[in-house]
Design an enzyme around this catalytic site. Structure first.
Site: not given
Ligand code: MRU
Length: 363
Positions: A90, A201, A252, A241, A54-55
């Site tokens: 990442r 997720q 995502k 993100d 998550g970002a």
């Molecule tokens: O690959 P991830 O699980 O890190 O991706 C997370 C997402 O795409 C979330 O929707 C995004 O980070 C928003 S989190 C508040």
């Protein structure tokens, strides 16, 4: 948020263990495991293996990683090395770059002897600010949900993709914050939770919503189009993100398809984000680097079997597999961006109107 009655954040500095405590998200929703990160390799693994994800959470974790590096070696070379190493973990979420740049700018002018303490304090501040921003996002998103309920007199059906919940942030979440606030205010809500293959997720989102008592239904990723066509979705809220200053939303993989379906069905499509998720250096989302993860995440599925975690193959051996983790929804498909300073149009005018000092700095 609470887990089995105990209040948690998704990460915290453990003074006794002198290390960062995280919830290892690879085991959720089936097991709640806390682990301590105490080496630079531990930080790199935690982010790349998505123990934390998550970002906003990736950003906060990286700030603690810099603090650890400063405790081991507070030199300029170590500061630069820690930033470069963590930045590589990442590529897509811009919060990582934002947090590391903030660490560098704060720590570089300080004498070496002051750096560890300042880095730890900054990491705490980044974590606290994240929670405050998410609370404000919830307050600004709540009226959107209330308006639908007052107009229809019915429970508000909200579709979300991936997990932009409290465990994707330090607490409260971005997309989930308005949902939690609406639920707590007594507005009836029901959430359609996209499974979000390949890492599922959505199961994390469902776990969170269940813990908070929010009615929800876990659906396969491809159900969203049908649900929207049949009038069973009042609004979509996702996280992001990286959102460009022009309002293109990277999130995502699969988010774009939901936005297309929402557009076709006249369903409002909102994106919730704190300002560190805005990439002021980019206008066009096509310039964002899309993370490609290992094929095994797609060719196999992992879940809870009778004897614990089980992994099984789903695609034929030998078939090529692609695993793009994110996609970009063009600004024109986004009804509004819900930020800590209010809701704005997904456009440069909208974002710079809310954040003139940040837009100005990028120019
Ligand atoms: O690959 P991830 O699980 O890190 O991706 C997370 C997402 O795409 C979330 O929707 C995004 O980070 C928003 S989190 C508040």
């Amino acid at each position: 948020m609470k887990v089995d009655g105990t209040q948690y954040r998704s990460l915290w500095w453990d003074d006794d263990a002198d290390s960062l405590a995280i919830i290892d998200q690879r085991w959720l929703p089936h097991a709640f495991r806390i682990e301590h990160v105490r080496t630079m390799k531990g930080f790199v693994d935690a982010i790349t293996e998505m123990r934390v994800r998550g970002a906003p959470l990736i950003g906060a974790t990286s700030a603690y990683g810099v603090a650890l590096a400063m405790r081991i070696d507070p030199s300029d070379a170590s500061l630069a090395q820690a930033g470069a190493t963590l930045l590589e973990t990442r590529p897509t979420a811009v919060n990582l770059r934002w947090a590391l740049e903030r660490c560098r700018a704060t720590l570089a002018p300080l004498p070496e002897g002051a750096r560890f303490e300042a880095a730890l304090e900054l990491a705490h501040r980044i974590a606290d600010e994240d929670v405050a921003m998410n609370r404000a996002i919830g307050a600004h998103g709540l009226p959107l949900i209330r308006e639908i309920h007052e107009r229809t007199g019915a429970p508000v059906n909200i579709l979300t993709h991936c997990n932009a919940g409290w465990i994707a942030t330090v607490d409260l979440g971005t997309a989930t914050s308005p949902i939690y606030q609406a639920h707590d205010a007594g507005i009836p809500v029901h959430v359609w939770v996209d499974e979000t293959r390949p890492r599922n997720q959505g199961a994390l989102t469902a776990w969170e919503l269940a813990a908070h008592g929010v009615p929800h239904t876990y659906v396969v990723d491809n159900a969203g189009g049908l649900l929207m066509q049949r009038g069973r979705v009042d609004m979509v809220i996702t996280g992001t993100d990286r959102t460009t200053r022009g309002g293109d939303v990277c999130n995502k993989v699969g988010t774009y398809l939901k936005a297309l379906a929402a557009y076709d069905s006249g369903v409002p499509f909102y994106v919730a984000l704190p300002s560190p998720t805005i990439d002021w250096t980019l206008t066009d989302g096509s310039e964002i680097v899309i993370e490609e993860r290992e094929a095994r995440e797609v060719s196999h599925v992992t879940g809870r079997g009778a004897d614990g975690a089980t992994e099984v193959a789903v695609s034929p051996p030998g078939s090529a597999v692609g695993n793009w983790a994110f996609d970009v929804t063009p600004a024109r498909l986004v009804s509004g961006l819900v930020t800590e300073r209010g809701v704005c149009a997904a456009s440069e005018t909208g974002l710079s109107g809310l954040f003139p000092e940040l837009a100005g700095r990028a120019a």
